[in-house]
Design an enzyme around this catalytic site. Structure first.
Site, PDB file in Angstrom:
ATOM      1  N   TYR A  68      39.458  16.706   0.155  1.00 54.57           N
ATOM      2  CA  TYR A  68      39.066  17.966   0.808  1.00 54.57           C
ATOM      3  C   TYR A  68      39.514  17.989   2.269  1.00 54.57           C
ATOM      4  CZ  TYR A  68      36.499  19.915  -3.103  1.00 54.57           C
ATOM      5  OH  TYR A  68      36.174  20.464  -4.317  1.00 54.57           O
ATOM      6  N   HIS A 103      43.300  18.928  -2.568  1.00 50.97           N
ATOM      7  CA  HIS A 103      42.756  20.276  -2.823  1.00 50.97           C
ATOM      8  C   HIS A 103      43.275  21.337  -1.846  1.00 50.97           C
ATOM      9  CE1 HIS A 103      40.328  18.777  -5.975  1.00 50.97           C
ATOM     10  NE2 HIS A 103      39.452  18.148  -5.228  1.00 50.97           N
ATOM     11  N   GLY A 112      32.431  17.068  -6.562  1.00 50.90           N
ATOM     12  CA  GLY A 112      32.981  15.850  -7.153  1.00 50.90           C
ATOM     13  C   GLY A 112      34.082  15.239  -6.298  1.00 50.90           C
TER      14      GLY A 112
HETATM   15  C1  FAD Z   1      32.369  23.715 -14.372  1.00 51.12           C
HETATM   16  C2  FAD Z   1      32.510  22.709 -13.278  1.00 51.12           C
HETATM   17  C3  FAD Z   1      33.395  22.967 -12.248  1.00 51.12           C
HETATM   18  C4  FAD Z   1      33.512  22.054 -11.201  1.00 51.12           C
HETATM   19  N1  FAD Z   1      34.355  22.347 -10.173  1.00 51.12           N
HETATM   20  C5  FAD Z   1      34.463  21.496  -9.115  1.00 51.12           C
HETATM   21  C6  FAD Z   1      35.308  21.819  -8.012  1.00 51.12           C
HETATM   22  O1  FAD Z   1      35.931  22.883  -7.932  1.00 51.12           O
HETATM   23  N2  FAD Z   1      35.392  20.918  -6.990  1.00 51.12           N
HETATM   24  C7  FAD Z   1      34.686  19.727  -7.021  1.00 51.12           C
HETATM   25  O2  FAD Z   1      34.807  18.953  -6.061  1.00 51.12           O
HETATM   26  N3  FAD Z   1      33.871  19.411  -8.054  1.00 51.12           N
HETATM   27  C8  FAD Z   1      33.744  20.255  -9.098  1.00 51.12           C
HETATM   28  N4  FAD Z   1      32.882  19.969 -10.137  1.00 51.12           N
HETATM   29  C9  FAD Z   1      32.052  18.737 -10.049  1.00 51.12           C
HETATM   30  C10 FAD Z   1      30.642  19.065  -9.546  1.00 51.12           C
HETATM   31  O3  FAD Z   1      30.691  19.682  -8.292  1.00 51.12           O
HETATM   32  C11 FAD Z   1      29.815  17.771  -9.461  1.00 51.12           C
HETATM   33  O4  FAD Z   1      29.712  17.241 -10.763  1.00 51.12           O
HETATM   34  C12 FAD Z   1      28.436  18.027  -8.913  1.00 51.12           C
HETATM   35  O5  FAD Z   1      28.516  18.497  -7.594  1.00 51.12           O
HETATM   36  C13 FAD Z   1      27.622  16.747  -8.922  1.00 51.12           C
HETATM   37  O6  FAD Z   1      26.325  17.038  -8.412  1.00 51.12           O
HETATM   38  P1  FAD Z   1      25.063  16.968  -9.402  1.00 51.12           P
HETATM   39  O7  FAD Z   1      23.815  17.150  -8.621  1.00 51.12           O
HETATM   40  O8  FAD Z   1      25.269  17.854 -10.569  1.00 51.12           O
HETATM   41  O9  FAD Z   1      25.228  15.447  -9.861  1.00 51.12           O
HETATM   42  P2  FAD Z   1      24.269  14.516 -10.721  1.00 51.12           P
HETATM   43  O10 FAD Z   1      25.122  13.881 -11.766  1.00 51.12           O
HETATM   44  O11 FAD Z   1      23.041  15.222 -11.167  1.00 51.12           O
HETATM   45  O12 FAD Z   1      23.832  13.452  -9.626  1.00 51.12           O
HETATM   46  C14 FAD Z   1      24.760  12.497  -9.150  1.00 51.12           C
HETATM   47  C15 FAD Z   1      24.022  11.176  -9.011  1.00 51.12           C
HETATM   48  O13 FAD Z   1      23.028  11.296  -7.987  1.00 51.12           O
HETATM   49  C16 FAD Z   1      21.852  10.625  -8.422  1.00 51.12           C
HETATM   50  N5  FAD Z   1      20.684  11.071  -7.659  1.00 51.12           N
HETATM   51  C17 FAD Z   1      19.801  12.059  -7.974  1.00 51.12           C
HETATM   52  N6  FAD Z   1      18.836  12.114  -7.039  1.00 51.12           N
HETATM   53  C18 FAD Z   1      19.132  11.179  -6.116  1.00 51.12           C
HETATM   54  C19 FAD Z   1      18.484  10.767  -4.922  1.00 51.12           C
HETATM   55  N7  FAD Z   1      17.373  11.324  -4.503  1.00 51.12           N
HETATM   56  N8  FAD Z   1      19.054   9.770  -4.199  1.00 51.12           N
HETATM   57  C20 FAD Z   1      20.223   9.180  -4.607  1.00 51.12           C
HETATM   58  N9  FAD Z   1      20.852   9.511  -5.757  1.00 51.12           N
HETATM   59  C21 FAD Z   1      20.302  10.516  -6.484  1.00 51.12           C
HETATM   60  C22 FAD Z   1      21.807  10.930  -9.901  1.00 51.12           C
HETATM   61  O14 FAD Z   1      20.975  10.033 -10.596  1.00 51.12           O
HETATM   62  C23 FAD Z   1      23.277  10.747 -10.285  1.00 51.12           C
HETATM   63  O15 FAD Z   1      23.556   9.395 -10.546  1.00 51.12           O
HETATM   64  C24 FAD Z   1      32.747  20.841 -11.201  1.00 51.12           C
HETATM   65  C25 FAD Z   1      31.885  20.584 -12.267  1.00 51.12           C
HETATM   66  C26 FAD Z   1      31.767  21.513 -13.287  1.00 51.12           C
HETATM   67  C27 FAD Z   1      30.807  21.233 -14.412  1.00 51.12           C
END
Ligand code: FAD
Length: 223
Positions: free
Chosen positions: A152, A158, A146
């Site tokens: 970073y 961070h 995120g």
């Molecule tokens: C418990 C927890 C702890 C966390 N800790 C951290 C941390 O320590 N540090 C940090 O930085 N973050 C942290 N996060 C955030 C987390 O890393 C991000 O929410 C995550 O990496 C987002 O990736 P995703 O695939 O889940 O996103 P998604 O929400 O699934 O995807 C993001 C976007 O990409 C789009 N997408 C999908 N496929 C494609 C494609 N082919 N082309 C273009 N777009 C596309 C989706 O439609 C969506 O709009 C944390 C989250 C949680 C729940």
């Protein structure tokens, strides 16, 4: 090459799933054999348990000692662990694809490390790092986060670059077991950037994976 992708995401339309799909597409396209361990898909058990072993030493329960005992007894681990160990041992390259959760991997992937990278299988007494039991294999983390590029940095919010953040995994886990470790690919600001930027990130990943073997970016390599 035999490639194992250990994948952890709950949603098939997530960006992490898209990165996993790119990895499958590029590496299969190059003629490699690709196997995916979809940890949420199979309901992989994240927690180490006493019943991870078919038979135990019967002594004071120490998970590490029980792993060594099970490895000595022709892999007398629970079937889900044996299945993953077989895939691990058959692989030349292991890619770990997951979101960053709390500067690390989701618990389900941490559970894979705990239960599959067993003493007697992945490492042993006196068999660490350059003499680790997984010597000769390659590993790479592919993650989304995120946080932004700006956050970073060593001096950023961070207080860590993505490589510094992933040190416990790249060094303390993968290199510990003897694997050569590629520089990780970490998509930043994954959720907040637009589709064009995400598509660019996927192209960058595609480039990295296309040149994984002919022009690798090593983080740690044992000669
Ligand atoms: C418990 C927890 C702890 C966390 N800790 C951290 C941390 O320590 N540090 C940090 O930085 N973050 C942290 N996060 C955030 C987390 O890393 C991000 O929410 C995550 O990496 C987002 O990736 P995703 O695939 O889940 O996103 P998604 O929400 O699934 O995807 C993001 C976007 O990409 C789009 N997408 C999908 N496929 C494609 C494609 N082919 N082309 C273009 N777009 C596309 C989706 O439609 C969506 O709009 C944390 C989250 C949680 C729940």
């Amino acid at each position: 090459m035999n490639v194992l992708i250990v994948y952890a995401h709950l949603e098939a339309t997530s960006f992490v799933a898209a990165m996993k799909n790119v990895a499958v597409e590029v590496l299969q396209g190059q003629g490699h054999t690709v196997v995916v361990s979809d940890l949420y898909g199979v309901g992989f058990n994240a927690a180490a348990e006493k019943y991870d072993f078919v038979s135990t030493t019967g002594e004071h329960f120490n998970y590490m000692n029980e792993q060594k005992h099970a490895a000595t007894l022709q892999m007398s681990f629970a079937p889900d662990i044996v299945g993953e160990i077989q895939k691990l041992l058959a692989a030349d390259v292991i890619l770990f694809v997951a979101p960053v959760w709390w500067f690390s991997v989701p618990a389900i992937m941490k559970g894979w490390f705990d239960r599959v990278l067993a003493m007697g299988v992945a490492w042993d007494k006196g068999r660490l790092y350059e003499t680790g039991l997984l010597r000769g294999k390659q590993a790479m983390m592919i993650m989304s986060a995120g946080g932004s590029h700006d956050s970073y940095r060593a001096e950023g919010k961070h207080r860590a670059t993505p490589i510094q953040m992933l040190h416990p995994i790249n060094h303390g886990t993968l290199a510990f077991c003897g694997m050569d470790v590629h520089e990780p690919f970490v998509s930043l600001s994954t959720k907040s950037v637009d589709d064009t930027e995400r598509a660019r990130q996927l192209e960058e990943l595609k480039f990295r994976l296309t040149h994984l073997f002919d022009s690798p970016s090593w983080l740690i390599r044992y000669q």
